[in-house]
Write a protein that holds these residues in place. Structure first.
Motif: not given
Length: 166
Positions: A39-44, A76-79, A119-129
Motif C-alpha cells: 500500500a502506497a509503496n511504503l514497503q512496511p 509488519a513495520d508499524h513505523e 515468544i518470537l519478539c522475545r527470542e529474536f529481540e524485535l523492536p516494538e515497531h
C-alpha cells in the motif's frame, strides 16, 4: 510456467526432508517478496530468515514449522505501514509471492499463522515497531506433489463464489 499451474501445484506442506534450501533458491524467494506490491509503496515489511538449528529452535518455541529447514518470519513495520483509517488494518501480499516462487522452484511451503508472537519478539529481540504477522516454512516436501485436480472436488464452483453486479 503458467500462473494457474503454479497456483494449483502449491499446497500446505507439513512434512519436510532435511535437505537445505539452496542459497540461489532462497534469493529468488526473497526477490519475489521484494517486488510484491505494498500500500502506497511504503514497503512496511521486514523479513527474518531462519536457517540455523538455533534460529529454527527459537521459532519452534512459538510455532510448529513441521521440521522445515528454512523459515521466514514476516514482520509488519508499524513505523512505515499504511493503515486503513476506518479500522487500522493493513495487509500484505508478500507471503503469497514467496509461496508461489517456492512452488515454481520445486519447494514446498506452509503459511503459519498459529504462533505466539510474544515468544518470537522475545527470542529474536524485535523492536516494538516490528510485529510478527506470519511465518513461512519452506523446504523440500516429504509428501510428494499435490493432486492438481483436487480443486474440482474441494472447492465450490465459480458460480457459487462469484456474484456479478446487476
Amino acid at each position: 510456467m503458467e500462473f494457474l499451474s503454479i497456483a494449483k501445484q502449491r499446497f500446505s506442506v507439513r512434512s519436510y526432508t532435511s535437505q537445505h534450501v539452496e542459497p540461489e533458491k532462497l534469493e529468488k524467494i526473497l526477490e519475489a517478496a521484494r517486488v510484491a506490491p505494498t500500500a502506497a509503496n511504503l514497503q512496511p515489511i521486514r523479513l527474518i530468515v531462519a536457517q540455523s538449528e538455533q534460529s529454527l529452535a527459537k521459532i519452534g518455541k512459538a510455532a510448529n514449522i513441521y521440521g522445515a529447514p528454512l523459515a521466514i518470519i514476516v514482520c509488519a513495520d508499524h513505523e512505515k505501514a499504511w493503515v486503513r483509517p476506518f479500522d487500522k488494518k493493513h495487509a500484505s501480499i508478500l507471503t503469497d509471492h514467496m509461496m508461489l516462487q517456492a512452488t515454481e522452484l520445486g519447494l514446498g511451503s506452509v503459511w503459519v499463522c498459529y504462533f505466539n508472537p510474544d515468544i518470537l519478539c522475545r527470542e529474536f529481540e524485535l523492536p516494538e515497531h516490528l510485529e510478527p504477522i506470519n511465518i513461512l516454512a519452506i523446504g523440500y516436501s516429504n509428501a510428494g506433489t499435490a493432486d492438481t485436480s483436487r480443486f474440482d472436488r474441494q472447492r465450490i464452483a465459480l458460480s457459487q463464489l462469484v456474484t456479478y453486479e446487476k
